[in-house]
Design a protein around this motif. Structure first.
Motif, PDB file in Angstrom:
ATOM      1  N   ILE A 184       0.800  -1.227   0.000  1.00 52.36           N
ATOM      2  CA  ILE A 184       0.000   0.000   0.000  1.00 52.36           C
ATOM      3  C   ILE A 184       0.833   1.278   0.000  1.00 52.36           C
ATOM      4  O   ILE A 184       0.281   2.367  -0.094  1.00 52.36           O
ATOM      5  N   GLY A 185       2.156   1.150   0.128  1.00 48.66           N
ATOM      6  CA  GLY A 185       2.994   2.347   0.206  1.00 48.66           C
ATOM      7  C   GLY A 185       3.564   2.735  -1.145  1.00 48.66           C
ATOM      8  O   GLY A 185       3.354   2.052  -2.146  1.00 48.66           O
ATOM      9  N   GLN A 186       4.283   3.821  -1.163  1.00 48.30           N
ATOM     10  CA  GLN A 186       4.908   4.250  -2.404  1.00 48.30           C
ATOM     11  C   GLN A 186       5.982   3.229  -2.794  1.00 48.30           C
ATOM     12  O   GLN A 186       6.763   2.793  -1.952  1.00 48.30           O
ATOM     13  N   LEU A 187       5.970   2.828  -4.055  1.00 50.65           N
ATOM     14  CA  LEU A 187       6.866   1.767  -4.518  1.00 50.65           C
ATOM     15  C   LEU A 187       7.889   2.351  -5.487  1.00 50.65           C
ATOM     16  O   LEU A 187       7.521   2.949  -6.497  1.00 50.65           O
ATOM     17  N   GLN A 188       9.164   2.147  -5.155  1.00 47.58           N
ATOM     18  CA  GLN A 188      10.214   2.605  -6.066  1.00 47.58           C
ATOM     19  C   GLN A 188      10.435   1.552  -7.145  1.00 47.58           C
ATOM     20  O   GLN A 188      10.363   0.355  -6.880  1.00 47.58           O
ATOM     21  N   ARG A 189      10.740   2.040  -8.336  1.00 46.24           N
ATOM     22  CA  ARG A 189      10.874   1.111  -9.460  1.00 46.24           C
ATOM     23  C   ARG A 189      11.953   0.057  -9.204  1.00 46.24           C
ATOM     24  O   ARG A 189      11.790  -1.103  -9.548  1.00 46.24           O
ATOM     25  N   ARG A 190      13.046   0.483  -8.558  1.00 46.16           N
ATOM     26  CA  ARG A 190      14.136  -0.479  -8.360  1.00 46.16           C
ATOM     27  C   ARG A 190      13.802  -1.556  -7.327  1.00 46.16           C
ATOM     28  O   ARG A 190      14.535  -2.537  -7.182  1.00 46.16           O
ATOM     29  N   LYS A 191      12.681  -1.378  -6.584  1.00 46.12           N
ATOM     30  CA  LYS A 191      12.286  -2.382  -5.591  1.00 46.12           C
ATOM     31  C   LYS A 191      11.303  -3.396  -6.153  1.00 46.12           C
ATOM     32  O   LYS A 191      10.989  -4.394  -5.499  1.00 46.12           O
ATOM     33  N   VAL A 192      10.805  -3.143  -7.349  1.00 46.46           N
ATOM     34  CA  VAL A 192       9.722  -3.977  -7.882  1.00 46.46           C
ATOM     35  C   VAL A 192      10.134  -5.439  -7.958  1.00 46.46           C
ATOM     36  O   VAL A 192       9.393  -6.342  -7.563  1.00 46.46           O
ATOM     37  N   ARG A 193      11.347  -5.662  -8.437  1.00 49.63           N
ATOM     38  CA  ARG A 193      11.789  -7.029  -8.662  1.00 49.63           C
ATOM     39  C   ARG A 193      11.726  -7.866  -7.380  1.00 49.63           C
ATOM     40  O   ARG A 193      11.398  -9.045  -7.405  1.00 49.63           O
ATOM     41  N   SER A 194      12.039  -7.220  -6.222  1.00 51.25           N
ATOM     42  CA  SER A 194      12.091  -7.989  -4.977  1.00 51.25           C
ATOM     43  C   SER A 194      10.706  -8.283  -4.392  1.00 51.25           C
ATOM     44  O   SER A 194      10.599  -9.043  -3.438  1.00 51.25           O
ATOM     45  N   GLU A 233       8.788 -11.681 -16.319  1.00 49.77           N
ATOM     46  CA  GLU A 233       9.973 -12.520 -16.061  1.00 49.77           C
ATOM     47  C   GLU A 233       9.652 -13.646 -15.093  1.00 49.77           C
ATOM     48  O   GLU A 233      10.191 -14.743 -15.194  1.00 49.77           O
ATOM     49  N   ALA A 234       8.780 -13.337 -14.115  1.00 49.75           N
ATOM     50  CA  ALA A 234       8.422 -14.333 -13.104  1.00 49.75           C
ATOM     51  C   ALA A 234       7.293 -15.245 -13.585  1.00 49.75           C
ATOM     52  O   ALA A 234       6.901 -16.166 -12.872  1.00 49.75           O
ATOM     53  N   GLY A 235       6.749 -14.949 -14.743  1.00 45.49           N
ATOM     54  CA  GLY A 235       5.696 -15.786 -15.305  1.00 45.49           C
ATOM     55  C   GLY A 235       4.365 -15.647 -14.579  1.00 45.49           C
ATOM     56  O   GLY A 235       3.616 -16.614 -14.453  1.00 45.49           O
ATOM     57  N   LEU A 236       4.073 -14.455 -14.085  1.00 46.35           N
ATOM     58  CA  LEU A 236       2.779 -14.280 -13.426  1.00 46.35           C
ATOM     59  C   LEU A 236       2.138 -12.953 -13.821  1.00 46.35           C
ATOM     60  O   LEU A 236       2.735 -12.140 -14.523  1.00 46.35           O
ATOM     61  N   VAL A 237       0.905 -12.789 -13.378  1.00 40.41           N
ATOM     62  CA  VAL A 237       0.172 -11.555 -13.638  1.00 40.41           C
ATOM     63  C   VAL A 237      -0.026 -10.851 -12.302  1.00 40.41           C
ATOM     64  O   VAL A 237      -0.543 -11.446 -11.356  1.00 40.41           O
ATOM     65  N   GLN A 238       0.429  -9.622 -12.201  1.00 38.15           N
ATOM     66  CA  GLN A 238       0.306  -8.870 -10.947  1.00 38.15           C
ATOM     67  C   GLN A 238      -0.944  -7.993 -10.993  1.00 38.15           C
ATOM     68  O   GLN A 238      -1.123  -7.196 -11.914  1.00 38.15           O
ATOM     69  N   GLU A 239      -1.796  -8.146  -9.974  1.00 41.03           N
ATOM     70  CA  GLU A 239      -2.972  -7.283  -9.871  1.00 41.03           C
ATOM     71  C   GLU A 239      -2.591  -5.983  -9.195  1.00 41.03           C
ATOM     72  O   GLU A 239      -1.819  -5.985  -8.221  1.00 41.03           O
ATOM     73  N   HIS A 270       4.954  -0.147 -16.159  1.00 38.35           N
ATOM     74  CA  HIS A 270       5.779  -0.895 -17.106  1.00 38.35           C
ATOM     75  C   HIS A 270       6.786  -1.788 -16.395  1.00 38.35           C
ATOM     76  O   HIS A 270       7.037  -2.912 -16.814  1.00 38.35           O
ATOM     77  N   GLU A 271       7.371  -1.280 -15.342  1.00 41.53           N
ATOM     78  CA  GLU A 271       8.359  -2.075 -14.601  1.00 41.53           C
ATOM     79  C   GLU A 271       7.702  -3.289 -13.943  1.00 41.53           C
ATOM     80  O   GLU A 271       8.258  -4.390 -13.955  1.00 41.53           O
ATOM     81  N   ILE A 272       6.528  -3.101 -13.364  1.00 41.10           N
ATOM     82  CA  ILE A 272       5.800  -4.228 -12.756  1.00 41.10           C
ATOM     83  C   ILE A 272       5.459  -5.250 -13.835  1.00 41.10           C
ATOM     84  O   ILE A 272       5.647  -6.461 -13.649  1.00 41.10           O
ATOM     85  N   ASP A 273       5.012  -4.792 -14.975  1.00 39.26           N
ATOM     86  CA  ASP A 273       4.668  -5.692 -16.083  1.00 39.26           C
ATOM     87  C   ASP A 273       5.895  -6.498 -16.514  1.00 39.26           C
ATOM     88  O   ASP A 273       5.816  -7.717 -16.717  1.00 39.26           O
ATOM     89  N   ARG A 274       7.019  -5.808 -16.614  1.00 38.13           N
ATOM     90  CA  ARG A 274       8.255  -6.467 -17.059  1.00 38.13           C
ATOM     91  C   ARG A 274       8.691  -7.541 -16.064  1.00 38.13           C
ATOM     92  O   ARG A 274       8.984  -8.680 -16.437  1.00 38.13           O
ATOM     93  N   ARG A 275       8.701  -7.177 -14.774  1.00 31.92           N
ATOM     94  CA  ARG A 275       9.176  -8.122 -13.752  1.00 31.92           C
ATOM     95  C   ARG A 275       8.178  -9.256 -13.531  1.00 31.92           C
ATOM     96  O   ARG A 275       8.587 -10.397 -13.265  1.00 31.92           O
TER      97      ARG A 275
END
Ligand SMILES: *Cc1c(COP(=O)(O)O)cnc(C)c1O
Length: 236
Positions: free
Chosen positions: A84-94, A120-126, A112-117
Motif C-alpha cells: 500500500i505504500g509508495q513503490l520505487q521502481r528499483r524495488k519492484v523485482r524484490s 519474467e516471473a511468469g505471473l500476472v500482478q494485480e 511498465h516495470e511491474i509488467d516487465r518483472r
C-alpha cells in the motif's frame, strides 16, 4: 493513545468490522463487498499475529524492507499481503509474487516495470492505480484529468491487471470532510469503467483509513486500509 488504552487488538478488530458492516448497510451496500486491510507498518509480528488470531486475513505494508521479514514470519498463516505504500521502481523485482495486490501504482513507468518483472516471473500482478484526488504537490498519484487517457496506455500490459483505484485524500479533522473526495474517486472509477477498455476493471476502490473508513464505505469503498484503529497510535 487514541482512546484505545487497554482495549485488546481482538476487541478493536471486531469493532472495526462491525462499523464496516453498519456503514455498508446504512448505504444499502452488501457488506461482503468490503474488505478490511490491516495496515501493519511499524507493528511487530507478535501484535500482527494477535490480529490474525482475531480474524484479520488481509495485511497491508508500506515498505519493502519492513514487509519481507514479516511475510516470512507469518508464512504459515493464511494471510494475504497487499502493498500500500509508495513503490520505487528499483524495488519492484524484490516484491513480485509476494503481494496479492499493489495499491499504489502512481506512474506509467512503474506500471511498465511491474509488467516487465511479473513477465519474467511468469505471473500476472494485480494492481490499483493511485489517484491524487486532493491535487497535493507532495502526494503521489495520477492526476484525475489524466487518468482515462493513461489507463488506455497501460491496458495492453499483459502481466499487469488493473483492478481499480486507490486514493489518500488530504488529511481532514472531520471524517465527513473527506466525503467529497470519496465521491470523486467513485465517479472517476465510473468514468474509466464507461470507456470499457479491454483488460481494465474498476471493481475495487481502496479508500478510507482509521479516521474516515465508515464514510468511505458509505461512498463505495471495497477495500479500507485501517492501522491505528486496530493497533493503536504509532509512535514513530
Ligand atoms: C498507514 C496507512 C494507512 C492506515 O492509516 P491509519 O490512519 O493508521 O488507519 C492506510 N493507508 C496507507 C497507504 C498507509 O500508509
Amino acid at each position: 493513545m487514541n482512546g484505545f488504552t487497554g482495549e485488546s487488538i481482538a476487541v478493536r478488530v471486531r469493532g472495526v468490522l462491525s462499523n464496516i458492516r453498519a456503514a455498508a448497510e446504512k448505504s444499502g451496500r452488501d457488506p461482503s463487498r468490503v474488505q478490511l486491510i490491516a495496515a501493519t507498518k511499524t507493528v511487530s509480528v507478535e501484535r500482527i499475529r494477535e490480529g490474525v488470531d482475531a480474524g484479520l486475513s488481509l495485511l497491508g505494508e508500506n515498505r519493502v524492507q519492513e514487509a519481507l521479514p514479516k511475510i516470512e514470519a507469518l508464512a504459515r498463516t493464511q494471510v494475504r499481503w497487499h502493498f500500500i505504500g509508495q513503490l520505487q521502481r528499483r524495488k519492484v523485482r524484490s516484491i513480485i509474487g509476494l503481494f496479492h495486490l499493489i495499491h499504489s501504482v502512481d506512474s506509467v513507468e512503474l506500471a511498465h516495470e511491474i509488467d516487465r518483472r511479473a513477465g519474467e516471473a511468469g505471473l500476472v500482478q494485480e494492481v490499483l492505480l493511485e489517484v491524487n484526488v486532493g491535487g497535493e504537490s507532495t502526494k503521489a498519484g495520477f492526476r484525475p484529468d489524466d487518468l482515462v487517457h493513461l489507463v488506455a496506455t497501460m491496458a495492453p500490459l499483459t502481466h499487469l491487471r488493473i483492478k481499480g483505484l486507490m486514493a489518500i485524500p488530504p488529511p481532514t479533522v472531520e471524517a465527513e470532510s473527506a466525503r467529497p473526495y470519496f465521491i470523486q474517486i467513485r465517479e472517476l472509477a465510473q468514468a474509466v469503467a464507461a470507456e470499457t477498455i479491454p483488460g481494465v476493471m474498476m471493481d475495487e476502490l481502496s479508500m478510507g483509513m482509521s479516521n474516515d473508513y465508515a464514510v468511505a464505505v458509505e461512498e463505495g469503498a471495497t477495500l479500507v486500509r485501517v492501522g491505528s484503529a486496530i493497533f493503536g497510535a504509532r509512535h514513530v
